[in-house]
Design a protein around this motif. Structure first.
Motif, mmCIF file in Angstrom:
data_model
loop_
_atom_site.group_PDB
_atom_site.id
_atom_site.type_symbol
_atom_site.label_atom_id
_atom_site.label_comp_id
_atom_site.label_asym_id
_atom_site.label_seq_id
_atom_site.Cartn_x
_atom_site.Cartn_y
_atom_site.Cartn_z
ATOM 1 N N THR A 136 -91.335 53.133 -11.483
ATOM 2 C CA THR A 136 -91.555 51.709 -11.711
ATOM 3 C C THR A 136 -91.255 51.269 -13.139
ATOM 4 O O THR A 136 -91.084 50.087 -13.379
ATOM 5 N N ARG A 137 -91.190 52.211 -14.075
ATOM 6 C CA ARG A 137 -90.957 51.805 -15.455
ATOM 7 C C ARG A 137 -89.474 51.532 -15.692
ATOM 8 O O ARG A 137 -88.605 51.956 -14.929
ATOM 9 N N GLU A 138 -89.183 50.833 -16.776
ATOM 10 C CA GLU A 138 -87.804 50.503 -17.140
ATOM 11 C C GLU A 138 -87.092 51.743 -17.675
ATOM 12 O O GLU A 138 -87.601 52.451 -18.521
ATOM 13 N N ILE A 139 -85.902 52.011 -17.149
ATOM 14 C CA ILE A 139 -85.113 53.164 -17.593
ATOM 15 C C ILE A 139 -84.180 52.711 -18.708
ATOM 16 O O ILE A 139 -83.359 51.820 -18.503
ATOM 17 N N ARG A 140 -84.336 53.334 -19.886
ATOM 18 C CA ARG A 140 -83.554 52.952 -21.057
ATOM 19 C C ARG A 140 -82.512 54.027 -21.364
ATOM 20 O O ARG A 140 -82.693 55.207 -21.069
ATOM 21 N N ALA A 141 -81.406 53.603 -21.967
ATOM 22 C CA ALA A 141 -80.343 54.532 -22.348
ATOM 23 C C ALA A 141 -79.647 53.993 -23.585
ATOM 24 O O ALA A 141 -79.668 52.786 -23.863
ATOM 25 N N GLN A 142 -79.033 54.891 -24.329
ATOM 26 C CA GLN A 142 -78.312 54.526 -25.556
ATOM 27 C C GLN A 142 -76.875 55.004 -25.462
ATOM 28 O O GLN A 142 -76.603 56.090 -24.948
ATOM 29 N N LEU A 143 -75.953 54.175 -25.956
ATOM 30 C CA LEU A 143 -74.543 54.540 -25.956
ATOM 31 C C LEU A 143 -74.281 55.585 -27.040
ATOM 32 O O LEU A 143 -74.741 55.448 -28.175
ATOM 33 N N ALA A 144 -73.532 56.613 -26.690
ATOM 34 C CA ALA A 144 -73.192 57.673 -27.634
ATOM 35 C C ALA A 144 -71.718 58.016 -27.478
ATOM 36 O O ALA A 144 -71.151 57.884 -26.384
ATOM 37 N N PRO A 145 -71.050 58.447 -28.552
ATOM 38 C CA PRO A 145 -69.627 58.805 -28.445
ATOM 39 C C PRO A 145 -69.438 60.091 -27.653
ATOM 40 O O PRO A 145 -70.341 60.928 -27.586
#
Length: 262
Positions: free
Chosen positions: A39-48
């Motif tokens: 139920t929680r928000e799934i976060r991600a970060q852009l990486a090279p």
């Protein structure tokens, strides 16, 4: 007697209530933890896709840094040029020593044919030639370090030195990234593996642009975390979007199969 019995009953009830409140709280079941993860928000970060730090292999002064910070470059392009006048002079000296040793050896070989010199002297002169050749090769190797070429195409993420600065061997010079493809890393519930596969498509909403972009799962971690019942995924932005740069972050919009079917 009735009064005493009433008092005893009250005491027993109070003791039972006290024992109930003193019982330790049991930790949440793994299923509850997994449910919270879903139920929680799934976060991600852009990486090279690739990144590295270029370091100096020789001690020298930097003559040129042709690509500025943030600038783009191609694979094989020179990114750092050192002042190697001293190393060039040392190579010239080694070549002159080689030429002299070779002449001595050639002369000794002719004398040996006339039995005018001993074998020891001939072998020593040959060894001097080999030594001089090694010196030339060593100096050529050093001169090969006087320029640093890009191992892959990309951009300069950080410039740690400036032109005309003297650097030591091993000193970090440039941080470079390959931003031709941007990756995402995030965590999802492990039970999603029942329907989530390599190549599965989804959307990601990037905070900095406010837009949604397509992405595809490219790798799934080799093991599941048994405590949180989660697994790490690695995905890649599906396409080339010039406004996206490394370090941006956003929300992964991935709908479980059971919800999508409803």
């Amino acid at each position: 007697m009735r009064l005493n019995l009433f008092v005893v009953c009250i005491a027993m009830a109070a003791g039972a209530a006290s024992a109930q409140t003193s019982l330790p709280k049991t930790p949440p079941a793994p299923a509850a933890t997994a449910s919270a993860l879903e139920t929680r928000e799934i976060r991600a970060q852009l990486a090279p896709r690739r990144f590295t730090t270029l370091a100096a292999e020789i001690g020298a002064k930097i003559n040129r840094l042709p690509v500025p910070e943030g600038g783009a470059f191609k694979a094989g392009q020179v990114l750092i040029q050192f002042d190697c006048s001293l190393q060039q002079a040392q190579l010239s000296k080694a070549k002159a020593a080689l030429a002299g040793a070779d002449k001595t050896w050639q002369a000794n070989k002719r004398l040996a044919d006339l039995n005018s010199i001993g074998k020891v002297e001939l072998d020593i002169s040959e060894a001097e030639v080999l030594k001089a050749q090694a010196e030339v090769a060593a100096n050529n190797a050093v001169l090969g370090k006087c320029s640093v070429a890009a191992p892959f195409g990309g951009r300069i993420a950080e410039q740690k030195v400036r032109e005309q600065q003297y650097v030591q061997p091993g000193q970090a010079l440039l941080e470079i990234i390959d931003d031709s493809a941007l990756e995402l890393e995030f965590i999802v519930p492990s039970k999603w593996l029942a329907w989530l596969k390599v190549g599965s498509g989804f959307q990601v909403k990037i905070d900095e642009t406010g837009k949604t972009y397509p992405a595809k799962v490219q790798r799934i971690a080799a093991r599941v975390d048994p405590v949180s019942q989660s697994v790490k995924l690695n995905a890649m932005i599906d396409g080339r979007f010039p406004e996206l740069i490394s370090g941006m972050s956003g929300q992964v919009l991935m709908v479980p199969a059971e919800r999508a079917s409803k």
